[in-house]
Design an enzyme around this catalytic site. Structure first.
Site, PDB file in Angstrom:
ATOM      1  N   GLY A 354       2.528   7.439  -4.616  1.00  0.00           N
ATOM      2  CA  GLY A 354       1.881   6.418  -3.775  1.00  0.00           C
ATOM      3  C   GLY A 354       2.551   5.322  -3.852  1.00  0.00           C
ATOM      4  N   PRO A 355       2.008   4.191  -3.116  1.00  0.00           N
ATOM      5  CA  PRO A 355       2.849   3.020  -2.866  1.00  0.00           C
ATOM      6  C   PRO A 355       2.534   2.185  -4.369  1.00  0.00           C
ATOM      7  CG  PRO A 355       0.645   2.789  -1.885  1.00  0.00           C
ATOM      8  CD  PRO A 355       0.779   4.292  -2.377  1.00  0.00           C
ATOM      9  N   GLY A 359      -1.422   2.056  -9.604  1.00  0.00           N
ATOM     10  CA  GLY A 359      -1.869   2.493 -11.180  1.00  0.00           C
ATOM     11  C   GLY A 359      -1.110   3.881 -11.531  1.00  0.00           C
ATOM     12  N   LYS A 360      -0.099   4.149 -10.974  1.00  0.00           N
ATOM     13  CA  LYS A 360       0.726   5.644 -11.237  1.00  0.00           C
ATOM     14  C   LYS A 360       0.827   5.518 -12.793  1.00  0.00           C
ATOM     15  CE  LYS A 360       3.430   5.185  -8.155  1.00  0.00           C
ATOM     16  NZ  LYS A 360       3.203   3.905  -7.484  1.00  0.00           N
ATOM     17  N   SER A 677       5.491   8.804  14.062  1.00  0.00           N
ATOM     18  CA  SER A 677       4.085   8.515  14.286  1.00  0.00           C
ATOM     19  C   SER A 677       4.032   7.298  15.575  1.00  0.00           C
ATOM     20  CB  SER A 677       3.287   8.259  13.165  1.00  0.00           C
ATOM     21  OG  SER A 677       3.895   7.164  12.548  1.00  0.00           O
ATOM     22  N   LYS A 720      -2.791   4.911   6.542  1.00  0.00           N
ATOM     23  CA  LYS A 720      -2.871   4.346   7.932  1.00  0.00           C
ATOM     24  C   LYS A 720      -4.387   3.670   8.124  1.00  0.00           C
ATOM     25  CE  LYS A 720       0.942   6.834   9.795  1.00  0.00           C
ATOM     26  NZ  LYS A 720       1.453   8.036  10.949  1.00  0.00           N
TER      27      LYS A 720
END
Length: 774
Positions: A354-355, A359-360, A677, A720
């Site tokens: 994830g970005p 909180g990773k 995309s 998105k």
């Protein structure tokens, strides 16, 4: 039996002692009955009967506790000692056997039959006597506890019975053996038994001597080693090694003993320690071996923390530390449930993708806390050398284990939660490929025998719970990706950010800045304004920085006595944080011709992207700007080709490509952009520019296009959608094949957006272009 052989005498029971006829020795008498028996003997003719107790420990013996055969003795002397006991000198006279036993309260009185004995020896007895004397002489020579004068006095004895008695009195026999000799009436049998006893004693002494010599040799060897070690210590001290290695080696030996290593590893470790012991302290290899042994004893081999197998407690801790993130929490609880049922399970290998700022890393720490395991983290960002993972060979100067073994040493247990941070940031160069080295670490089928070049022995990583983090899973090699279970963590919605700021970020920053609830209060609308106008991110890292800024400003106001309590509302946010940095909602304020809003998925989460198209007189050149990647350039070419093939249906001049130069531009030209995309967005903007029809400002779109106008599925719809929501868009055109991904979008976002699934570009144009709407 004549009356002359019967005598009535007081009895003196002996403990641990036996008196033979003709023996003279001192006795200490202390028991009341024994003293009374002595006094009675002194009143009569100084004669007393001596018989030995069967058990030494009995203080008040009875008839059954005393041997029936004893010795008639004469009391020659009696002396009272200061401690109350009486010392007597007795002389054994003749064997006797108790016939009648009488307890007279004060003492024991017995009627004894005296046993007569021959004084002259037969020829056979004389032969046995000679053998006995020979054996006795040899015994004295081996024993060296009996003097030669004693042997000389014994060798003069001519009476066979007396000889047997005297020799027995000098031998270290048990009371039972001595009593057996005393009870043997036949002189010949007595001599034969003494001969056997002497033979046995001689053999025992011989064995004792051999054992003694062996022990002496062993002692001499030990003393020699001790002496040499002391010399070695002195030499080492002179060479500068003040304490010597002995204490250090002993310490290492103790650590090896308690480390519970596998047998093969312990054997290798002891072998290396023995090499180290023999090696001079000044040797270069000495420090290498010592470093190796120390690493082996410091790595955990069997120390394990017990998992707190309580699902409700774990769920509570995860909810305390993190808001949302349901999928990750669910996966941890599933692992715990299976662990509880099976009691043993290989550690899963999770990849939190994830970005930044979602909180990773802190989630991995919470997993460790909820399971009751130790937590260890290593960062893989920028790691280029394979040796960083596998360790260096011991032949190199400064060699050490890889980061995995270093992390295990730091953890101190065999089952920690091990975080491999930024696994997508590893790179390869001439020093090797660290991502390939990670394959063995992260393969559940192989990591029970992980091989580190420095340790050289297989190490079991199967109980470790590996958690990896990545911003861009596309950068992770496919074989490595295949070994991990990927859990995508998207950015947070405004509602989630508001809750996270209220429940986690603000209390944390207030505590760090020394503020209490009575000093600072931040209203919900103020936090929402900070989220909308001062941050633009998928995570909450910048939001936390803004909360920290508010706390700093409030602390200054309170300390300078300007205010006693700071209340932050949506109207006072600007006073603390300055003018808004972002415009909330990046959607166009009015419909534009030749400009369409696309939705992009980046490593920082979702984002909106405006694609602009302008026409100018020319010869049909297609110009692409905005630092576009190959995929986006190909999407533009595909859109261009599709429009040329469908120009009549779209009411576009068929010769537009010969009369105009077409320029497609994506703003923020310094930022590299790529991905599949943007196809329908580019086609819509191009058609809008060529037809003069405006694109609806509230519409965002995502999807790839084929030459036939088909719309293909894309990834990252959740991210998105959240970026579109953040930008103030209300309608999203998406590929029909992505309808299944709508479930992942948070309810608060899905309620505010209208999703329009499409399968062909015609449907896109119908929804996106203003003219087509009645």
């Amino acid at each position: 039996m004549s009356k002359d052989t019967l005598r009535r005498l007081p009895l003196l029971p002996l403990r641990g002692l036996l008196v033979y006829p003709t023996m003279v020795l001192h006795l200490d008498v202390g028991r009341d009955k024994s003293v009374q028996a002595l006094e009675r003997a002194m009143v009569d003719d100084h004669e007393i009967f001596l018989a030995t107790q069967k058990e030494l420990s009995i203080d008040e013996p009875d008839e059954g506790d005393i041997f029936s055969v004893g010795t008639l003795a004469k009391v020659n002397q009696m002396l009272k000692l200061p401690n109350g006991t009486i010392r007597v000198l007795v002389e054994g006279l003749q064997r006797g056997k108790i016939q009648v036993f009488e307890d007279k309260e004060e003492y024991f009185e017995v009627e004894v039959e005296l046993l007569e004995e021959r004084q002259e020896a037969t020829v056979e007895e004389q032969a046995i006597m000679r053998n006995v004397l020979d054996q006795f002489e040899q015994y004295i020579q081996i024993s060296k506890k009996i003097s030669h004068e004693t042997f000389a006095s014994v060798s003069d004895i001519v009476e066979p019975g007396r000889l047997a008695d005297i020799i027995c009195s000098h031998l270290p026999l048990k009371i039972a053996q001595k009593q057996e000799i005393l009870e043997t009436g036949s002189v010949k049998d007595r001599l034969t038994k003494v001969l056997q006893i002497l033979s046995n004693e001689k053999e025992v002494l011989g064995l004792e001597k051999k054992i003694g010599q062996r022990v002496k040799k062993s002692m001499e060897k030990t003393q020699k080693e001790y002496y040499l070690r002391e010399q070695m210590k002195a030499i080492q001290k002179e060479l500068g090694d003040k304490d010597g290695k002995e204490g250090e080696i002993q310490e290492l030996r103790k650590k090896i003993a308690v480390a519970n290593m596998p047998e093969s590893v312990e054997e290798k470790c002891l072998k290396e320690l023995a090499r180290y012991e023999k090696m001079p302290a000044t040797s270069a290899e000495s420090s290498v071996i010592r470093n190796y042994v120390e690493w082996l004893v410091q790595i955990p081999w069997d120390k394990e923390t017990e998992d707190m197998l309580d699902i409700h407690r774990t769920e509570k801790i995860l909810d305390e530390d993190h808001y949302g993130l349901e999928k990750v929490k669910e996966r941890v609880l599933e692992y715990l449930a299976v662990q509880q049922l099976t009691k043993e399970l290989k550690g899963p290998i999770l990849c939190l993708a994830g970005p930044p700022g979602v909180g990773k890393t802190s989630l991995a720490r919470s997993i460790a806390r909820s399971l009751g395991r130790t937590f260890v983290r290593i960062s893989l960002g920028g790691v280029r050398d394979e040796a960083e993972i596998r360790g260096h060979r011991r032949t190199y100067v400064g060699a050490m284990p890889g980061r995995v073994i270093q992390g295990m040493k730091k953890a101190g247990t065999v089952n920690p939660v091990f975080l491999l941070d930024e696994i997508d940031k590893m790179a390869s160069d001439f020093r090797g490929d660290p991502s390939s080295a990670m394959l063995e670490v992260l393969d559940p089928e192989q990591n029970n025998t992980f091989s580190d070049h420095f340790i050289e022995e297989p190490y079991d990583l199967s109980k470790v719970m590996f958690v990896t983090t990545a911003n861009n899973i596309g950068a992770i090699p496919a074989p490595l990706m295949d070994r991990m279970e990927v859990i995508h963590i998207a950015g947070y919605t405004e509602v989630e950010k508001l809750q996270i700021a209220k429940e986690y970020l603000l209390p944390k920053q207030m505590k760090e800045h020394g503020l209490t609830k009575g000093m600072l209060q931040v209203k919900d609308e103020a936090i929402l304004k900070v989220v909308r106008y001062y941050t633009r991110e998928a995570g909450v890292r910048n939001l936390e920085r803004q909360m920290a800024t508010i706390c700093r400003k409030a602390a200054k106001l309170i300390v300078s006595n300007e205010k006693k309590r700071v209340i932050v509302t949506d109207k006072t946010v600007e006073d603390l944080l300055g003018k808004p940095r972002f415009r909330y909602g990046k959607a166009e304020s009015e419909n534009q011709v030749g400009a369409a809003t696309g939705l992009a998925y980046t490593t920082a989460g979702g984002d909106t992207l405006t694609i602009e198209v302008s026409l100018s007189p020319g010869k049909g050149k297609l110009i692409l700007t905005g630092k576009l990647g190959e995929v986006m350039k190909e999407s533009a070419q595909a859109a261009f080709s599709y429009i040329r093939s469908k120009s009549e249906e779209l009411s576009i001049d068929p010769d537009f490509h010969e009369k105009n130069d077409i320029h497609i531009h994506v703003p923020e030209g310094a930022v590299p952009k790529d991905g599949p995309s943007a196809g329908i967005t580019m086609a819509t903007a191009l058609i809008s520019a060529l037809t003069g029809k405006a694109v609806r400002r509230e519409v965002g779109m995502t999807g790839e296009i084929t030459l036939r106008g088909r719309v293909l599925p894309i990834g990252g719809l959740k991210e998105k959608s959240m970026s579109a929501h953040r930008a103030g868009l209300t309608h999203i055109i998406m590929p029909k094949d992505n309808e299944k991904d709508l479930e992942d979008i948070p309810d608060s976002v899905r309620q505010d957006l209208t999703f329009i699934p499409v399968s062909h570009l015609d449907e896109v144009l119908e929804e996106a272009l203003v003219v087509n709407k009645k």
